[in-house]
Design an enzyme around this catalytic site. Structure first.
Site, PDB file in Angstrom:
ATOM      1  CE1 TYR A 156     160.190 -12.626  49.126  1.00 24.48           C
ATOM      2  CE2 TYR A 156     160.813 -10.801  47.695  1.00 24.48           C
ATOM      3  CZ  TYR A 156     161.060 -12.065  48.207  1.00 24.48           C
ATOM      4  OH  TYR A 156     162.183 -12.771  47.810  1.00 24.48           O
ATOM      5  CG  ASP A 157     158.934  -5.364  47.947  1.00 26.50           C
ATOM      6  OD1 ASP A 157     158.899  -6.579  47.662  1.00 26.50           O
ATOM      7  OD2 ASP A 157     158.724  -4.470  47.103  1.00 26.50           O
ATOM      8  N   GLY A 159     158.946  -6.870  54.544  1.00 29.17           N
ATOM      9  CA  GLY A 159     159.380  -7.957  55.432  1.00 29.17           C
ATOM     10  C   GLY A 159     160.879  -8.182  55.307  1.00 29.17           C
ATOM     11  CG  ASN A 185     164.292 -11.375  39.078  1.00 21.24           C
ATOM     12  OD1 ASN A 185     164.659 -10.318  39.589  1.00 21.24           O
ATOM     13  ND2 ASN A 185     163.024 -11.625  38.791  1.00 21.24           N
ATOM     14  NE  ARG A 197     159.840 -17.757  41.554  1.00 23.76           N
ATOM     15  CZ  ARG A 197     160.726 -18.099  42.486  1.00 23.76           C
ATOM     16  NH1 ARG A 197     161.670 -17.271  42.860  1.00 23.76           N
ATOM     17  NH2 ARG A 197     160.682 -19.292  43.063  1.00 23.76           N
ATOM     18  N   GLY A 218     155.924  -5.213  28.401  1.00 26.29           N
ATOM     19  CA  GLY A 218     157.033  -6.163  28.258  1.00 26.29           C
ATOM     20  C   GLY A 218     158.380  -5.457  28.143  1.00 26.29           C
ATOM     21  CD  GLN A 220     157.518  -5.663  32.280  1.00 24.95           C
ATOM     22  OE1 GLN A 220     157.334  -4.999  31.271  1.00 24.95           O
ATOM     23  NE2 GLN A 220     156.671  -6.600  32.683  1.00 24.95           N
ATOM     24  NE  ARG A 288     164.199  -6.324  40.968  1.00 24.60           N
ATOM     25  CZ  ARG A 288     163.125  -7.066  41.148  1.00 24.60           C
ATOM     26  NH1 ARG A 288     163.080  -8.286  40.681  1.00 24.60           N
ATOM     27  NH2 ARG A 288     162.090  -6.592  41.790  1.00 24.60           N
TER      28      ARG A 288
HETATM   29  P1  NAD Z   1     160.965 -21.134  47.512  1.00 26.43           P
HETATM   30  O1  NAD Z   1     159.589 -20.679  47.762  1.00 26.43           O
HETATM   31  O2  NAD Z   1     161.207 -22.215  46.521  1.00 26.43           O
HETATM   32  O3  NAD Z   1     161.668 -21.598  48.870  1.00 26.43           O
HETATM   33  C1  NAD Z   1     161.327 -21.074  50.125  1.00 26.43           C
HETATM   34  C2  NAD Z   1     161.331 -22.209  51.120  1.00 26.43           C
HETATM   35  O4  NAD Z   1     161.021 -21.678  52.406  1.00 26.43           O
HETATM   36  C3  NAD Z   1     160.278 -23.263  50.814  1.00 26.43           C
HETATM   37  O5  NAD Z   1     160.814 -24.561  50.956  1.00 26.43           O
HETATM   38  C4  NAD Z   1     159.180 -23.006  51.838  1.00 26.43           C
HETATM   39  O6  NAD Z   1     158.428 -24.149  52.162  1.00 26.43           O
HETATM   40  C5  NAD Z   1     159.999 -22.478  53.001  1.00 26.43           C
HETATM   41  N1  NAD Z   1     159.213 -21.625  53.886  1.00 26.43           N
HETATM   42  C6  NAD Z   1     158.402 -20.588  53.552  1.00 26.43           C
HETATM   43  N2  NAD Z   1     157.853 -20.036  54.648  1.00 26.43           N
HETATM   44  C7  NAD Z   1     158.352 -20.746  55.707  1.00 26.43           C
HETATM   45  C8  NAD Z   1     158.156 -20.655  57.105  1.00 26.43           C
HETATM   46  N3  NAD Z   1     157.357 -19.748  57.666  1.00 26.43           N
HETATM   47  N4  NAD Z   1     158.812 -21.557  57.896  1.00 26.43           N
HETATM   48  C9  NAD Z   1     159.630 -22.486  57.370  1.00 26.43           C
HETATM   49  N5  NAD Z   1     159.844 -22.616  56.038  1.00 26.43           N
HETATM   50  C10 NAD Z   1     159.213 -21.750  55.229  1.00 26.43           C
HETATM   51  O7  NAD Z   1     161.810 -19.833  47.127  1.00 26.43           O
HETATM   52  P2  NAD Z   1     163.297 -19.718  46.594  1.00 26.43           P
HETATM   53  O8  NAD Z   1     163.245 -19.170  45.221  1.00 26.43           O
HETATM   54  O9  NAD Z   1     164.059 -20.957  46.853  1.00 26.43           O
HETATM   55  O10 NAD Z   1     163.835 -18.551  47.540  1.00 26.43           O
HETATM   56  C11 NAD Z   1     164.590 -18.860  48.711  1.00 26.43           C
HETATM   57  C12 NAD Z   1     164.967 -17.573  49.424  1.00 26.43           C
HETATM   58  O11 NAD Z   1     165.708 -16.721  48.556  1.00 26.43           O
HETATM   59  C13 NAD Z   1     163.756 -16.764  49.911  1.00 26.43           C
HETATM   60  O12 NAD Z   1     164.051 -16.227  51.174  1.00 26.43           O
HETATM   61  C14 NAD Z   1     163.641 -15.659  48.894  1.00 26.43           C
HETATM   62  O13 NAD Z   1     163.080 -14.503  49.443  1.00 26.43           O
HETATM   63  C15 NAD Z   1     165.098 -15.450  48.487  1.00 26.43           C
HETATM   64  N6  NAD Z   1     165.183 -14.906  47.127  1.00 26.43           N
HETATM   65  C16 NAD Z   1     164.948 -15.694  46.050  1.00 26.43           C
HETATM   66  C17 NAD Z   1     164.990 -15.138  44.789  1.00 26.43           C
HETATM   67  C18 NAD Z   1     164.758 -15.983  43.558  1.00 26.43           C
HETATM   68  O14 NAD Z   1     164.787 -15.425  42.447  1.00 26.43           O
HETATM   69  N7  NAD Z   1     164.549 -17.257  43.657  1.00 26.43           N
HETATM   70  C19 NAD Z   1     165.283 -13.785  44.615  1.00 26.43           C
HETATM   71  C20 NAD Z   1     165.486 -13.018  45.751  1.00 26.43           C
HETATM   72  C21 NAD Z   1     165.458 -13.582  47.012  1.00 26.43           C
HETATM   73  N1  UDP Z   2     155.812 -11.393  34.103  1.00 30.41           N
HETATM   74  C1  UDP Z   2     155.225 -11.487  32.861  1.00 30.41           C
HETATM   75  N2  UDP Z   2     154.540 -12.626  32.572  1.00 30.41           N
HETATM   76  C2  UDP Z   2     154.414 -13.659  33.438  1.00 30.41           C
HETATM   77  C3  UDP Z   2     155.037 -13.550  34.705  1.00 30.41           C
HETATM   78  C4  UDP Z   2     155.727 -12.409  35.013  1.00 30.41           C
HETATM   79  O1  UDP Z   2     155.321 -10.580  32.037  1.00 30.41           O
HETATM   80  O2  UDP Z   2     153.779 -14.673  33.089  1.00 30.41           O
HETATM   81  C5  UDP Z   2     156.608 -10.182  34.403  1.00 30.41           C
HETATM   82  C6  UDP Z   2     156.298  -9.523  35.734  1.00 30.41           C
HETATM   83  O3  UDP Z   2     155.219  -8.609  35.598  1.00 30.41           O
HETATM   84  C7  UDP Z   2     157.628  -8.839  36.019  1.00 30.41           C
HETATM   85  C8  UDP Z   2     158.665  -9.788  35.422  1.00 30.41           C
HETATM   86  O4  UDP Z   2     157.972 -10.582  34.479  1.00 30.41           O
HETATM   87  O5  UDP Z   2     157.687  -7.611  35.334  1.00 30.41           O
HETATM   88  C9  UDP Z   2     159.327 -10.689  36.443  1.00 30.41           C
HETATM   89  O6  UDP Z   2     158.306 -11.299  37.205  1.00 30.41           O
HETATM   90  P1  UDP Z   2     158.610 -12.413  38.298  1.00 30.41           P
HETATM   91  O7  UDP Z   2     157.305 -12.721  38.946  1.00 30.41           O
HETATM   92  O8  UDP Z   2     159.382 -13.532  37.714  1.00 30.41           O
HETATM   93  O9  UDP Z   2     159.615 -11.717  39.334  1.00 30.41           O
HETATM   94  P2  UDP Z   2     159.653 -10.294  40.047  1.00 30.41           P
HETATM   95  O10 UDP Z   2     158.578  -9.402  39.518  1.00 30.41           O
HETATM   96  O11 UDP Z   2     159.449 -10.588  41.482  1.00 30.41           O
HETATM   97  O12 UDP Z   2     160.994  -9.769  39.726  1.00 30.41           O
END
Ligand code: NAD
Ligand code: UDP
Length: 349
Positions: A156-157, A159, A185, A197, A218, A220, A288
């Protein structure tokens, strides 16, 4: 000599890749509300047809079921492109890490090519994960990050980091008007109850009377942004005329330890669930918090929903929707609801 992206006549149409997801579905609704025609492109890998129900009968909304890793239909004609296509929760992006990495890289390449061909503006949904496990706090856009390139979060990171590189190379080499949002987040109604999440986990656990799972000590931290605030930031980033030519953090600087968040969810739900501590996953960032000076000055944006308000709204939604039934429905429902409205004809040329 960079070749300029082609200018095309205004179509008043926007492509939202990943529009069936949590954030994408809100964005589609916002764009429809602002008068745009919206083409949602999604593979439904983590998205849900339920998210698009409010738009099902909207004549200016249309849907293409496709994977952004594959070549995109050259017939798509749009002025603007949002690239949100990528699973966002660690549970989902680690389920098929190779596809996650390719989604970010090939997806960005395909959408940037489409932007170039259309003379369209593109907003890339990047992430605070580009900072990895940061050794600077709060995180400013000038910080280059601290990412383990071979760890379980790297698909993910890295990418997303490579996608940012492509964005800026297309801007320099082909003069594509690209903007990059580093999203922190984000939470709210429509999060999948099973996505693992922290916000959805804690709420579902509290409402079901199950123990609240906290990983590690906890202590973090994360900083939590309510979904409608985030969407407003993305919309503004697309809408401003002058390209900032630099990534912009979009998030709420309200920072909580995971223990504090668990206590707040307990208070707001009135739950009697205990907290149980489980092992910390590897490479889990220790802290963060976004520095949003750029978002304030460049976009005139800052979040308006406190974590307390946003969590209360999210809890109300999970409650009303009956988390258990929703979980079963989303897990079993085939994700391939594809409906084409008359608008698609125009948007696809
Ligand atoms: P989500 O998983 O709900 O939405 C992602 C969408 O992309 C889904 O509808 C999924 O079906 C579609 N998708 C995934 N792979 C695909 C592919 N190969 N081709 C076409 N469609 C594809 O996630 P989200 O929380 O809505 O996040 C949306 C975007 O925002 C993502 O790019 C994510 O990296 C970014 N983002 C979200 C958060 C967050 O906290 N929600 C934080 C940082 C970045
Ligand atoms: N986390 C947790 N309990 C859970 C799910 C997540 O303590 O049931 C923690 C996880 O280890 C991280 C933080 O909560 O430190 C946020 O996690 P999340 O998966 O929501 O997002 P991200 O780590 O990608 O910021």
């Amino acid at each position: 000599m960079p070749r300029k992206a082609r200018r095309s006549p205004a179509t008043n149409a926007v492509l939202v890749a990943g529009g069936a997801g949590f954030l994408g579905s809100y964005l589609c609704e916002r764009l429809i509300g602002e008068g745009w025609r919206v083409v949602c492109l999604d593979s439904f890998r983590t998205g849900a047809s339920e998210n698009l129900r409010p738009l099902e009968r909207e004549p200016r909304f249309s849907l293409i079921e496709a994977d952004v890793c594959e070549p995109l239909p050259s017939s798509i004609k749009v002025d603007r492109i949002f690239n949100l296509a990528c699973p966002a929760s660690p549970r989902h992006y680690q389920a098929d890490p190779i596809h996650t990495l390719l989604t970010s890289v090939l997806g960005a390449r395909n959408l940037l090519d489409l932007a170039r061909a259309n003379g369209a503006r593109l907003v890339q949904a990047s992430t605070s994960e580009v900072y990895g496990d940061p050794d600077q706090h709060p995180q400013r856009e000038t910080y280059w990050g601290n990412v383990n390139p071979i760890g379980i979060r790297a698909c993910y990171d890295e990418g997303k980091r490579a996608a940012e590189t492509l964005c800026f190379d297309y801007m320099r080499q082909h003069e594509v008007d690209v903007r990059v949002a580093r999203i922190f987040n984000t939470y709210g109604p429509r999060m999948r109850p099973d996505d693992g999440r922290i916000v959805s986990n804690l709420i579902v656990q509290a409402l079901k009377g199950r123990p609240l799972t906290v990983y590690g000590t906890g202590e973090q931290t994360r900083s939590f942004c309510f979904v409608t605030d985030l969407i407003d930031g993305l919309y503004r980033l697309m809408d401003i005329e002058a390209n900032p030519r630099a990534p912009i953090n979009i998030g709420n600087p309200e920072e909580y330890t995971i223990n504090e968040l668990a206590r707040l969810v307990t208070e707001l739900t009135g739950s009697a669930s205990p907290i149980v501590y489980e092992p910390l996953p590897s490479d889990d960032p220790q802290w963060r918090r976004p520095d949003i000076t750029s978002a304030r000055t460049v976009l005139g944006w800052s979040p308006s929903t406190s974590v307390r308000q946003g969590l209360a709204a999210t809890i109300a939604w999970f409650n009303a929707a009956n988390a258990e039934e929703r979980e079963r429905g989303l897990a079993l429902r085939p994700m391939g609801l594809t409906f084409r409205t008359p608008a698609i004809a125009g948007a696809l040329g």
